[in-house]
Design an enzyme around this catalytic site. Structure first.
Site, PDB file in Angstrom:
ATOM      1  CG  ASP A 291      17.525 -43.487  14.944  1.00 39.57           C
ATOM      2  OD1 ASP A 291      17.010 -43.282  16.065  1.00 39.57           O
ATOM      3  OD2 ASP A 291      17.968 -44.596  14.591  1.00 39.57           O
TER       4      ASP A 291
ATOM      5  CD  GLU B 197      15.627 -47.336  19.679  1.00 36.90           C
ATOM      6  OE1 GLU B 197      15.178 -48.202  20.452  1.00 36.90           O
ATOM      7  OE2 GLU B 197      15.272 -47.247  18.480  1.00 36.90           O
TER       8      GLU B 197
END
Length: 434
Positions: free
Chosen positions: A80, A175
């Site tokens: 991400d 994350e």
């Protein structure tokens, strides 16, 4: 090197921005676009036990090619990108043989990546840089890490003469919004230890990070016509402002470095009747971290006592939630895993930069979940914004470090290494007592 460039660009051009306001995992469905691509690619290069679960966690195995017993190691990166800056329609620019001057990212908007401001650029004169076009972030955090892990696994498969034990890899969602380790199945992963490939400049090797907490404070007020408000109105916005001013001066992110902790106001919204304040608390030292949280509670009690008679109930409601802790506590007992990475770097002519992380990684959470997990450089700079860039040579070196760690793990006598780690742990305990 072109292979690394092509692979990296194929990842960063897929939008995987996470969403802190979402309650799902992954927080955005579009993260599956890259996760599914990684599954296909892992299978294509020859990895086994390739899986993806309903939350987007991708895992795979490279089987051992030695007969003797070797610890199982892992490598982890997240796919991400931060919601702090747009990651949609990323259009990377490849700068060959960087000349050490200004790089025009966007001519129309006069957006320039300049070494006069970003001095680290000068380290990479003569190298190949990948930058943004000035309108988005790049996504080297942490698609550079994914590129490096994937390329290293492919290299080991293509070069069976390099000895290695069993290797597990995992690519995680979310994350950047602090949830990357939330649903990480450590038992399924099955590694003795791992490394996150999520650091910045070449040589970074980190096993210390902040202890972290998030704070949400609600201030209550009383709205009265301003013409007749004397002794009656309580403006919650002003109370919030006074609260902020009670925090220690000079202990903010912009005024601290190294091991210095801070209080950081991240959000403030309000009206006369109600104001909400959000801040984060950070400190490497656990005792200082606890004292910082105690100070916030102390200030809260002070304000409630001051306004109790006038307001009739608590005027300040404070909620503090721990987010993650310093992985050092879990890594020092197995310090040989840091030594291993340091040895790998030195053998490749890379100067290790061992320093504390002024932040956190999936690795700090994973370390407390039973998977000790130091952090290694991925090569990028200026994460989370339009000035982000990554030298291709740094990514290549990160690939070599992964390969070398795998090789050293298969050829090291860990009996001696474990004994050294125990001595290091005792030394740390004595230092703490002093």
């Amino acid at each position: 090197m072109q292979h690394i460039i092509d692979r990296f660009i194929s990842y960063v051009t897929i939008d995987t921005e996470s969403d802190p306001n979402s309650t799902t995992t992954p927080s955005t469905k579009k993260q599956f676009d890259l996760a599914n691509k990684l599954v296909d690619e892992l299978k294509a290069i020859g990895m086994t036990q390739v899986t993806i679960d309903k939350h987007g966690y991708v895992m795979a195995t490279l089987a051992s090619n030695v007969k003797h017993k070797v610890p199982t190691i892992g490598f982890v990166s997240h796919f991400d990108t931060t919601p702090d800056f747009t990651g949609k329609d990323v259009k990377p620019q490849v700068i060959l043989n960087y000349d050490g001057g200004d790089i025009i990212l966007n001519k129309e908007q006069n957006i320039v990546l300049s070494p006069s401001y970003f001095k680290d650029l000068l380290q990479y004169k003569g190298q190949t840089l990948i930058t943004t076009n000035g309108l988005t972030l790049l996504g080297a955090d942490d698609k550079a890490g994914i590129t490096e892990i994937m390329t290293a696994m492919e290299y080991l498969i293509q070069h069976p003469e390099i000895q290695h034990g069993k290797i597990r890899v995992c690519f995680t969602p979310d994350e950047e919004i602090g949830r990357g380790a939330d649903l990480f199945d450590v038992k399924k992963f099955g590694a003795d230890w791992a490394y996150t490939m999520d650091g910045s400049q070449i040589g970074e090797l980190e096993y210390e990070n902040f202890n972290a907490a998030g704070v949400k404070i609600t201030f209550k007020g009383k709205s009265v016509h301003p013409g007749y408000a004397k002794g009656k109105m309580i403006n919650s916005m002003l109370i919030a402002n006074d609260f902020i001013n009670e925090l220690p001066k000079g202990e903010t992110p912009q005024e601290t470095k190294g091991y210095e902790g801070f209080f950081h106001v991240t959000g403030l919204t309000g009206s006369i009747e109600e104001t909400k304040l959000e801040l984060i608390i950070r400190d490497h030292d656990m005792k200082k971290f606890i004292k910082r949280k105690e100070l916030v509670h102390k200030i809260t009690k002070k304000f409630n006592k001051e306004f109790k008679k006038q307001f009739g109930e608590d005027i300040v409601i404070c909620e503090i939630k721990d987010q993650y802790y310093n992985m050092k506590e879990k890594v020092v007992p197995v310090m040989f895993i840091v030594d291993l990475a340091e040895k790998a770097m030195k053998s490749l002519g890379i100067k290790p930069l061992i320093k504390p992380i002024r932040g956190g990684t999936d690795g700090c959470r994973l370390s407390y979940m039973g998977l000790p997990c130091p952090n290694i450089f991925a090569g990028g700079h200026n994460f989370h914004g339009k000035y982000e860039y990554v030298p291709v040579e740094s990514m290549q070196k990160a690939v070599e470090v992964i390969v070398k760690i795998a090789e050293l793990t298969a050829t090291t006598d860990f009996t001696k290494q474990e004994a050294r780690s125990k001595k290091q742990e005792k030394k740390e305990k004595k230092t703490k007592k002093k």
